[in-house]
Design an enzyme around this catalytic site. Sequence first.
Site, short mmCIF file in Angstrom:
data_model
loop_
_atom_site.label_atom_id
_atom_site.label_comp_id
_atom_site.label_asym_id
_atom_site.label_seq_id
_atom_site.Cartn_x
_atom_site.Cartn_y
_atom_site.Cartn_z
N LYS A 209 3.85 -6.94 4.01
CA LYS A 209 3.54 -5.57 3.62
C LYS A 209 3.18 -4.79 4.87
CE LYS A 209 0.30 -3.40 3.32
NZ LYS A 209 -0.55 -2.53 4.22
N SER B 155 -7.81 11.12 1.55
CA SER B 155 -8.47 12.21 0.83
C SER B 155 -7.84 12.39 -0.55
CB SER B 155 -8.41 13.51 1.64
OG SER B 155 -7.11 13.75 2.11
N GLU C 177 6.18 4.51 7.51
CA GLU C 177 5.73 5.75 6.87
C GLU C 177 6.42 6.99 7.44
OE1 GLU C 177 1.56 5.51 7.54
OE2 GLU C 177 1.23 4.15 5.85
N THR D 9 -1.88 -1.59 7.85
CA THR D 9 -2.06 -3.02 8.10
C THR D 9 -0.77 -3.78 7.83
OG1 THR D 9 -4.39 -3.01 7.60
CG2 THR D 9 -3.23 -5.07 7.23
N ASN E 136 0.00 10.78 6.57
CA ASN E 136 -1.20 10.26 7.22
C ASN E 136 -2.32 11.27 7.37
OD1 ASN E 136 -0.65 7.42 7.87
ND2 ASN E 136 1.16 8.34 8.82
N THR F 217 0.88 -1.18 0.00
CA THR F 217 0.00 0.00 0.00
C THR F 217 0.92 1.23 0.00
OG1 THR F 217 -0.21 -0.15 2.41
CG2 THR F 217 -1.99 -1.07 1.10
#
Lengths: 392, 392
Positions: free
Chosen positions: A177, A392, A268, A188, A387, A155
């Site tokens: 992942k 959006s 991230e 996740t 994040n 992702t």
Amino acid sequence: MSVTAAQGFTAAGIAAGIKENGNPDLALVVNHGPRLAAAGVFTSNRVKAAPVLWSEQVLRGGEVSAVVLNSGGANACTGPQGFQDTHATAEKTAESLNTAGHDETGGHAPGTVAVCSTGLIGELLPMGKLLTGVDKAVAQLTPHGGEKAAIAIKTTDSVHKTAVVSGDGWTVGGMAKGAGMLAPGLATMLVVLTTDADVPAAELDAALRAATRTTFDRVDSDGCMSTNDTVLLLASGASRVVPEAAAFAEAVRAVCDDLARQLIGDAEGASKDIRIEVIHAASEDDAVEVGRSIARNNLLKCAIHGEDPNWGRVLSAIGTTSAAFEPDRLNVAINDVWVCKNGSVGEDRSLVDMRYREVRITADLAAGTDSAVIWANDLTADYVHENSAYSS
Amino acid sequence: MSVTAAQGFTAAGIAAGIKENGNPDLALVVNHGPRLAAAGVFTSNRVKAAPVLWSEQVLRGGEVSAVVLNSGGANACTGPQGFQDTHATAEKTAESLNTAGHDETGGHAPGTVAVCSTGLIGELLPMGKLLTGVDKAVAQLTPHGGEKAAIAIKTTDSVHKTAVVSGDGWTVGGMAKGAGMLAPGLATMLVVLTTDADVPAAELDAALRAATRTTFDRVDSDGCMSTNDTVLLLASGASRVVPEAAAFAEAVRAVCDDLARQLIGDAEGASKDIRIEVIHAASEDDAVEVGRSIARNNLLKCAIHGEDPNWGRVLSAIGTTSAAFEPDRLNVAINDVWVCKNGSVGEDRSLVDMRYREVRITADLAAGTDSAVIWANDLTADYVHENSAYSS
């Protein structure tokens, strides 16, 4: 490599159109036996996605013939329709595999097809595209499909993650992942491990639980726990080798550890990997509680990002736990410089070199002989940006 | 206003040179009686700063004649020397007040001087400057010094914070610093409240604990708990009015609530104030646990910053708690739009208008009749920047 490093497995990764950008988003892993033994560990979040509820049921039987995974949508908080969609995905996968003649194992039953999903919570999956994608994935199954499968489950991952460890005539390999973890989880985490060792489900389960307890469970990138985290271990027995239990368990642990480190390394927005070792704790539970409290302290995570050896924030975090310790006996090292001794100022903080990605924090509770290592990440403006714009 | 709104108090705020930038950094609040009754609530962090350890002892006697507060250094994790420094500060304050003739109450004893500190952890205070500053502050005490005192305790605060509520012939006023909170705390929260009501220490204590429990204790800007958080309530009795207990308690609660909101409104780097109301909980404890879990979810805090009504992250946060609920009965509203109904997709999320600073999240557990409100902030790049450079 990846999930096809072990004999007896085929895999595929394709673009089914679930992701609007056209990137690969559907992976399939098939166990061709002779064994179909499997074990699974799932998120401890009480709000579980439909595929987790489904796969937990599947794993109760101890047999998995195939795993179908999609990115582009978590199918979490989607109500009865979401569960029906997961069920339909398993049905379709079994049917398509049987139609294609992948029936060496006597035919695939939907009840042995595990399903994993990852992506945004609260949206139904585009089932038309997904079910068409299953046929496409089945058509592309190969014993070399492991890398494509690992790519299709990404992702926000910047790289795909695989690991392999070989034993004496057998192999454990896998893919992961996520920029996160099992118990607490950032986005996740999905992991599929395969082995051609001849191991029954109960032994797989014991090895997998022991491995995740000290690897994925001790990775705490941002303290958030996903609704979809899943770790599966499938054994084909295709090597016909029955490994010694301890050697097999160690191989599973090593693959989990490797993948867990890759998750932290790709978290991230992170700029630092923080290794938090709690030593001289009165119990392992104390060590884990203290490590997790340090790992989750936003002020400290910001300081690490700023390459500031702010040990006071480590002590603040320790002070919020129920672990056994006396404040005036606490010692803290950052990158091996003992900047806090006996709860007070220690060695010169200017000696701490924090220019590298890995930062090591050692918290000495001076209360016993147990220890634990937790891995975390720093908190950065990039994390915030990534994040705050995700859905959006 | 501030701590001098009530009769019987003087205050001062001066620059003692503790802060290197020359800003005000030393505040003094003196109770001139006739009563010296006081109550205090302190951080629940087990790693407590020297001034907290000292002031906890002072408050055990139920009498406080003066409070001396410094910014520019927390005097936390500073060992025996740090405690001696706090002790010396109290000694000096009593001596200086007695020398200056502030002895209407029969002379100040060091054991009735509370001390509060805020700033970086792990550094000793510049005691020469601080003790000289005490003399200077005593010389500048006035019945109008409340605002200057409130300014002198600022650290990263962008504005000073004061509040006043008047009863029938009596007043409760106060000042606060910090972008944070009592139980969990971002930076240090220091609060001094004063009243001229004629109230004994035991009643002050009951009113203060009841007030902080539902105000400062339910403010959770960033989940971090300080080593120095302190809330003091001093009564002079100068109004000679004995208020009705419930009215007095409500006035104390109102001042605490006002100051708590000001803290959230000025939290480091925040762009949103998030009001989290948990309703239909099986118990108040459940409601608070769920509210806090939502308040501390970094992914959600980023989403709110991005004006993204990402209710899936609310459900993820609820799912990590031990509160009583069924996942498929959960409802969530963001700014009064019920975007999640029965654990699944509800009203159209595009109806949620998040352009304003205040964001309201309502989590309906459908499990009982209790409720609680927790206030939090979003997570922003500014927060990261401010806290990654704080001590460097």
